[in-house]
Each structure stands twice: as C-alpha cells, then as structure tokens.
Design a protein around this motif. Structure first.
Motif, short mmCIF file in Angstrom:
data_model
loop_
_atom_site.label_atom_id
_atom_site.label_comp_id
_atom_site.label_asym_id
_atom_site.label_seq_id
_atom_site.Cartn_x
_atom_site.Cartn_y
_atom_site.Cartn_z
N SER A 13 0.84 -1.20 0.00
CA SER A 13 0.00 0.00 0.00
C SER A 13 0.87 1.25 0.00
O SER A 13 0.85 2.05 0.93
N ALA A 17 -6.49 3.28 -3.63
CA ALA A 17 -6.33 2.29 -2.56
C ALA A 17 -5.18 2.64 -1.64
O ALA A 17 -5.29 2.53 -0.42
N VAL A 18 -4.05 3.07 -2.22
CA VAL A 18 -2.89 3.36 -1.37
C VAL A 18 -2.99 4.74 -0.73
O VAL A 18 -2.33 4.99 0.28
N GLY A 45 -7.18 4.05 1.22
CA GLY A 45 -7.49 2.77 1.85
C GLY A 45 -6.32 2.14 2.58
O GLY A 45 -6.37 1.00 3.00
N ARG A 46 -5.27 2.90 2.74
CA ARG A 46 -4.02 2.37 3.32
C ARG A 46 -4.12 2.17 4.83
O ARG A 46 -4.59 3.04 5.55
N ASP A 52 -1.45 -5.09 2.83
CA ASP A 52 -1.33 -4.98 1.38
C ASP A 52 -2.67 -4.66 0.74
O ASP A 52 -3.73 -4.89 1.33
N ALA A 53 -2.61 -4.19 -0.48
CA ALA A 53 -3.78 -4.06 -1.34
C ALA A 53 -3.71 -5.21 -2.34
O ALA A 53 -2.72 -5.94 -2.41
N ASP A 67 -8.80 -2.98 -0.85
CA ASP A 67 -8.02 -2.47 0.27
C ASP A 67 -8.75 -2.80 1.56
O ASP A 67 -9.84 -3.38 1.53
N GLY A 124 -12.62 -4.72 4.58
CA GLY A 124 -12.32 -3.78 3.52
C GLY A 124 -13.33 -3.79 2.40
O GLY A 124 -14.46 -4.26 2.54
#
Length: 159
Positions: free
Chosen positions: A34, A76-77, A80-81, A86-87, A106, A149
């Motif tokens: 992420s 996502a990064v 959603g981090r 990880d994503a 995510d 998520g």
C-alpha cells in the motif's frame, strides 16, 4: 507470484496467462504494498498482462485497463491504506475475451469512493474516479470477501 486460471493449472510467472483448453476464463491476482511504488507496480503488471492476453501496448484496451488500474490502485494506497496491510489487484478476462474486469481491494471498508469532484476548480484530487466512471462500461464497490475492507471494480470493453 502466480497467475491462477480458474481451477486450472498455476503458472510461475504473472504474465503467462494463456487459458487451458477447457477453461477460457483467465485471472491474474497480485498483492501489492500500500505505497505509491506498489500502485505503480500494479499498473505496470496490468499493462503487461493485457499484452500477454493479446491486447498489445498502445492499444485502446491496454491503455484503458492500465489507466483504470492506476487510478484504483492510487486511490487504494492513498485512501485505503493501513500500515502493514497490502492491497490486491485482480484482473479477470471473460470467456469471450471481450471484457476485462479490474478489481482493486483495500482494507478500509468505511472509506467509500465518491465519483464527483468536490467542485473546487483547483482541487488537488477527485478526478481519478471520474476517469474510471467515464472509461468503464460499469463500475462499483463491494465488501471484500473473507477479509475486512472493500473492492472497487470496473469493467472495460476490449474490442
């Protein structure tokens, strides 16, 4: 890293995704960090996979999947981090090779994407999902299966 073909043989490389004779639905699944570097990796792998599936670099289908992957992975990064989590990128080519579904998952299910820019003309963000909405045939958000998520997905027509 492996490229599973639904219930078919597994490959040792992410780019070897030719379907077996009895299963024409191919899938690539990739976990990425992420981080911005992880998002760039997801974008590059998506483009390489499209080339391996028969949509060469520079074609409309390859470029569209690459751009949508880049936007979803960046979201996502960015939004959603969770440090240390990880994503995940998943590309699915349909049996007729006419559509590719891009999924990026995510761990932040409470932070849902909004496709509308915030209205400020010089806003730093808010345009990526507008591109996804414009380029995809359809898109959506679903709860992540078997994990906390969400998964943001988009379907791309690939002539």
């Amino acid at each position: 890293m492996t490229t599973p073909l639904d219930d078919g043989p597994r490959s040792d490389t992410a780019l070897d995704a030719a379907p077996c004779a009895t299963d024409f639905r191919a899938t690539l699944t990739l976990r990425f960090s992420s981080t911005p570097r992880g998002a760039r990796l997801a974008r590059r792998i998506a483009s390489q996979q499209m080339d391996a599936w028969g949509w060469p670099y520079g074609t409309e289908a390859n470029d569209t999947v690459e751009l949508i992957t880049a936007e979803l992975a960046a979201n996502a990064v960015t939004h959603g981090r969770v440090p240390g989590r990880d994503a995940e990128l998943r590309l699915v080519r349909d049996a007729d090779a006419r559509h590719v579904r891009v999924e990026v998952a995510d761990v932040r299910g409470e932070r849902l994407p909004l496709p509308e820019p915030d209205g400020r003309p010089l806003a730093d963000g808010g345009r990526g999902l507008v591109l996804v909405v414009t380029l995809a045939e359809e898109w959506g958000v679903t709860p992540r299966s078997g994990a906390p998520g969400k998964t943001v997905w988009a379907v791309v027509a690939c002539p």
